[in-house]
Scaffold this motif. Sequence first.
Motif, mmCIF file in Angstrom:
data_model
loop_
_atom_site.group_PDB
_atom_site.id
_atom_site.type_symbol
_atom_site.label_atom_id
_atom_site.label_comp_id
_atom_site.label_asym_id
_atom_site.label_seq_id
_atom_site.Cartn_x
_atom_site.Cartn_y
_atom_site.Cartn_z
ATOM 1 N N VAL A 35 0.844 -1.205 0.000
ATOM 2 C CA VAL A 35 0.000 0.000 0.000
ATOM 3 C C VAL A 35 0.875 1.250 0.000
ATOM 4 O O VAL A 35 0.658 2.185 -0.772
ATOM 5 C CB VAL A 35 -0.949 0.000 1.223
ATOM 6 C CG1 VAL A 35 -1.589 1.360 1.404
ATOM 7 C CG2 VAL A 35 -2.005 -1.071 1.070
ATOM 8 N N VAL A 39 0.823 4.075 -2.883
ATOM 9 C CA VAL A 39 0.439 5.452 -2.579
ATOM 10 C C VAL A 39 1.541 6.430 -3.021
ATOM 11 O O VAL A 39 1.262 7.519 -3.513
ATOM 12 C CB VAL A 39 0.133 5.594 -1.075
ATOM 13 C CG1 VAL A 39 -0.003 7.044 -0.685
ATOM 14 C CG2 VAL A 39 -1.134 4.836 -0.738
ATOM 15 N N ALA A 42 1.747 8.322 -6.641
ATOM 16 C CA ALA A 42 1.028 9.520 -7.082
ATOM 17 C C ALA A 42 1.984 10.614 -7.555
ATOM 18 O O ALA A 42 1.771 11.221 -8.602
ATOM 19 C CB ALA A 42 0.133 10.041 -5.962
ATOM 20 N N ALA A 46 2.304 12.169 -11.481
ATOM 21 C CA ALA A 46 2.108 13.579 -11.829
ATOM 22 C C ALA A 46 3.287 14.101 -12.642
ATOM 23 O O ALA A 46 3.104 14.798 -13.645
ATOM 24 C CB ALA A 46 1.933 14.403 -10.557
ATOM 25 N N ILE A 49 3.165 12.798 -16.186
ATOM 26 C CA ILE A 49 2.149 13.463 -17.008
ATOM 27 C C ILE A 49 2.652 14.837 -17.445
ATOM 28 O O ILE A 49 2.525 15.220 -18.616
ATOM 29 C CB ILE A 49 0.818 13.576 -16.236
ATOM 30 C CG1 ILE A 49 0.218 12.177 -16.028
ATOM 31 C CG2 ILE A 49 -0.162 14.467 -16.977
ATOM 32 C CD1 ILE A 49 -1.032 12.152 -15.176
ATOM 33 N N ASN B 77 -8.930 13.129 4.452
ATOM 34 C CA ASN B 77 -9.347 12.407 5.642
ATOM 35 C C ASN B 77 -10.853 12.468 5.771
ATOM 36 O O ASN B 77 -11.528 13.153 5.014
ATOM 37 C CB ASN B 77 -8.683 12.977 6.889
ATOM 38 C CG ASN B 77 -8.947 14.445 7.025
ATOM 39 O OD1 ASN B 77 -10.093 14.866 7.058
ATOM 40 N ND2 ASN B 77 -7.900 15.240 7.080
ATOM 41 N N ARG B 175 -6.604 1.528 7.745
ATOM 42 C CA ARG B 175 -5.681 2.563 7.289
ATOM 43 C C ARG B 175 -5.171 2.303 5.874
ATOM 44 O O ARG B 175 -4.967 3.238 5.101
ATOM 45 C CB ARG B 175 -4.502 2.704 8.255
ATOM 46 C CG ARG B 175 -4.856 3.539 9.464
ATOM 47 C CD ARG B 175 -3.685 3.649 10.386
ATOM 48 N NE ARG B 175 -3.251 2.324 10.835
ATOM 49 C CZ ARG B 175 -2.219 2.110 11.643
ATOM 50 N NH1 ARG B 175 -1.517 3.121 12.080
ATOM 51 N NH2 ARG B 175 -1.884 0.899 12.011
ATOM 52 N N GLY B 176 -4.990 1.011 5.533
ATOM 53 C CA GLY B 176 -4.534 0.678 4.188
ATOM 54 C C GLY B 176 -5.571 1.064 3.143
ATOM 55 O O GLY B 176 -5.260 1.711 2.134
ATOM 56 N N ALA B 179 -5.635 4.784 2.847
ATOM 57 C CA ALA B 179 -4.509 5.364 2.099
ATOM 58 C C ALA B 179 -4.717 5.197 0.594
ATOM 59 O O ALA B 179 -4.466 6.127 -0.183
ATOM 60 C CB ALA B 179 -3.200 4.714 2.525
ATOM 61 N N ILE B 180 -5.183 4.019 0.183
ATOM 62 C CA ILE B 180 -5.367 3.783 -1.252
ATOM 63 C C ILE B 180 -6.489 4.659 -1.802
ATOM 64 O O ILE B 180 -6.358 5.256 -2.875
ATOM 65 C CB ILE B 180 -5.653 2.290 -1.509
ATOM 66 C CG1 ILE B 180 -4.415 1.488 -1.113
ATOM 67 C CG2 ILE B 180 -6.062 2.055 -2.959
ATOM 68 C CD1 ILE B 180 -3.909 0.518 -2.118
ATOM 69 N N LEU B 183 -5.259 8.162 -2.216
ATOM 70 C CA LEU B 183 -4.436 8.315 -3.421
ATOM 71 C C LEU B 183 -5.311 8.369 -4.660
ATOM 72 O O LEU B 183 -5.195 9.282 -5.478
ATOM 73 C CB LEU B 183 -3.465 7.136 -3.542
ATOM 74 C CG LEU B 183 -2.941 6.927 -4.972
ATOM 75 C CD1 LEU B 183 -1.794 7.860 -5.245
ATOM 76 C CD2 LEU B 183 -2.577 5.501 -5.259
ATOM 77 N N VAL B 192 -4.431 16.335 -8.072
ATOM 78 C CA VAL B 192 -2.999 16.314 -8.398
ATOM 79 C C VAL B 192 -2.739 17.132 -9.665
ATOM 80 O O VAL B 192 -1.865 18.000 -9.689
ATOM 81 C CB VAL B 192 -2.507 14.865 -8.570
ATOM 82 C CG1 VAL B 192 -1.059 14.840 -8.997
ATOM 83 C CG2 VAL B 192 -2.686 14.084 -7.265
ATOM 84 N N LEU B 193 -3.510 16.865 -10.683
ATOM 85 C CA LEU B 193 -3.486 17.641 -11.926
ATOM 86 C C LEU B 193 -4.904 17.621 -12.480
ATOM 87 O O LEU B 193 -5.627 16.640 -12.272
ATOM 88 C CB LEU B 193 -2.558 16.985 -12.962
ATOM 89 C CG LEU B 193 -1.053 17.023 -12.752
ATOM 90 C CD1 LEU B 193 -0.365 16.091 -13.730
ATOM 91 C CD2 LEU B 193 -0.525 18.434 -12.925
ATOM 92 N N PHE B 198 -4.437 14.680 -18.360
ATOM 93 C CA PHE B 198 -4.085 13.264 -18.387
ATOM 94 C C PHE B 198 -3.937 12.788 -19.835
ATOM 95 O O PHE B 198 -4.556 13.342 -20.743
ATOM 96 C CB PHE B 198 -5.185 12.426 -17.717
ATOM 97 C CG PHE B 198 -5.158 12.457 -16.212
ATOM 98 C CD1 PHE B 198 -4.557 13.491 -15.527
ATOM 99 C CD2 PHE B 198 -5.752 11.438 -15.478
ATOM 100 C CE1 PHE B 198 -4.544 13.522 -14.137
ATOM 101 C CE2 PHE B 198 -5.740 11.464 -14.096
ATOM 102 C CZ PHE B 198 -5.140 12.502 -13.426
ATOM 103 N N LEU B 202 -6.375 7.587 -20.178
ATOM 104 C CA LEU B 202 -6.512 7.678 -18.721
ATOM 105 C C LEU B 202 -7.582 8.697 -18.347
ATOM 106 O O LEU B 202 -8.351 8.500 -17.396
ATOM 107 C CB LEU B 202 -5.154 8.071 -18.118
ATOM 108 C CG LEU B 202 -5.007 7.903 -16.606
ATOM 109 C CD1 LEU B 202 -5.186 6.441 -16.213
ATOM 110 C CD2 LEU B 202 -3.631 8.390 -16.147
#
Lengths: 270, 265
Positions: A35, A39, A42, A46, A49, B77, B175-176, B179-180, B183, B192-193, B198, B202
Motif C-alpha cells: 500500500v 500510494v 502519485a 504527476a 504526465i 481524511n 488505514r490501508g 490510504a489507497i 491516493l 494532483v493535476l 491526463f 486515462l
Amino acid sequence: MADVRGGLRAAGYLAAAQVRSDWQYRSAFLLAFAVQAIVALANVVAILIVLELTPSLGGWSRGQVLLAYSLVGLTFGLADALFSALEDTGEMTRTGDMDRVLLRPVGSIAQIVGRNFQLRRIGKLVPPIVAFVWAVPRVDIDWGLWTVGYLMVTVVSATAIFAGLWVVSGAVGFVAVGVRRFSHSITYGGQQASEYPLHLYPRWVRLVYGWVVPLAFVAYLPVIVLTAAPNPLGIPRWLGYCAPLVALALCGAARLAWGAGTRRYQSTGR
Amino acid sequence: MTPRLFIEVARRSFRRSSTYRLATASALFTNTVFGFLRASVLLFLANGGDLRGMSESDLVTFAFLSQGFIAVVGIFNSGPLTLGTAIKSGDVVIDLYRPAGLQQWYLAQWVGDAGFQVLARGVLPLLAGALVYELTWPDLLILPTFALSLVLASLLGFALRFLVALSGFWVFDVRGVDAIVTLISGLFAGLVLPLNLFPPALEDVARGLPFSGMIQLPIEIFLGTRSGLETVWALVFQMGWLAALLAVGFGLLRVATRRLVVQGG
C-alpha cells in the motif's frame, strides 16, 4: 557523546521490538508495505504526465528530472519513515503521552522515533528506487569512486535535512498545539517543491524552498553537479558540495529548537 | 431521522468544527501554499507545453479552487466521519442504539462540518491566488449551478468515505484502505493535476469514475468550459454516482450489523 550513543541504542531496541511485532502478522505487513509503495506512486505519475505535455522542463532532460525526483523521493521517504512521528508533539501533549516520554532517562527524540518505527513505511522508497534505476542510464554521469561517494553523501545529507524539518515541526508543536498542518507546508510542501527544477519557480518559491528551507541541496544542486544539467540561475557549482554542512547546521538548529520546546513544555496533567 | 434532528446535529457539528480555530487557520495556510506551488507547476506548461484547451488563467484558477475543495469533499481524511475508529474500538455499538439511522447520523455531521469548511477553507485560497495571478471568474448566473454541484461533490465525498469506514467491519485495519482511496481519489478527482491534462485514455477512465464528480466537474462548471447540456450531464453524473454509492453503503451497513457480534463488558 555518551548521550547520543545511549539514545541510538534505545531507539534501536524500540525499533527492533516494533519490527518483531509487525513481523508476527506477515501478510498484513506485506500488504501494508505494498500500500505504501502504491500510494507513493502519485507523485511520480504527476511528474510523468507533466513531462508528457511539455517538450522540456526548463532545459532539463527526462532523465535529469526523474533523477531529481528519485533523490527527493528517497531521502524524503527515509526521513518521513524515521522521523515524521516527531510532528505529533501537539497530540502527545494533549493526551499526556509526552509526560511519560520526558520522565524517562533517555532522550525524547530517540524514544519517539524508536517506538513509532514502522518498517512498512519503507515501501514508499520503491517508486523512487525504480525511477533512479530508470534515470541513471539516461543521464550523463561520469561514474567512478568519487561519484558513488558523492551520491552517498548527498543521500545522507538530504535525509538529514528533511529529518531536521520534522524535528522543527515537532518543536513548534510544543509551543502551539494544533499547528501540525501548518508545518506540512514546509515538510510536504518542501517535498513537492523540490521535485521540479528550482529555476522554473517564481522568485519567492526559489527563495523559500530553495534556500531558507535549504532544499536546493537535496536534489537540484546534486543533479547539476552529477549530470552537468543546465543551470540558468548561475548558481556556483561549489555550493553543490555544501550539503553536509547545511545538513549539520540545520540539524543543530533543529536540536536547539527541540530543546527549547521541551523546556517550554507544559503538561496537560493527564 | 427527522429533518429537525438532522438539522440540529448538523448545526452542532458546524459549531464543533468552528471551535478549532488554530488548527483551521494552519490547514488553510497550508492549503493556500500548496495552491501557489501547484499553480507554479501548471504554469511550467504554459511555456510551450500542451495546455489541452485550457487557458493559463484556467489552470491557475483550477489549482487554487481545488485546494479549497480538499476539506469540503474530504479528500485527505474523513473529517467528522469517525465511524472507522468507532468500528475498531467497538464504540459503534453506541452509534447503533441511537434513535437515528447510522448513515444519516454521520451524514448530518458531515453536512455541518462541510458547511463550515466551505466558509473557512473554501474561499480564501482562491482570493489569495487572485492577489498574484489573473484568474478566470465565473458568470454570476452559473453560480447557483456551481453551488449545487459543490453540494453534490461534498455528498459524494461522504458516500465514499462512508464505504471506507464500513470496510472496517471486514478488514483488520482500515488505514490501508484509507490510504489507497486517498491516493485514487486525489489523482482521479483532479487534485494532483486537472483531468484534462491526463493522457487521453486515462482521462476517459477518470471521467467515468465517481471521483471526477468530487473536484473536476464542479470546477469545470465554475470555469464555464462546459456547455449547457454538458453541465446538466455533469449534475446527472454526480447524482447517479451519489445514489449508487449511498445505496451500497446502506446495503453493506445492513449486512455488517446483522453479523456484528459485540462482546459485552
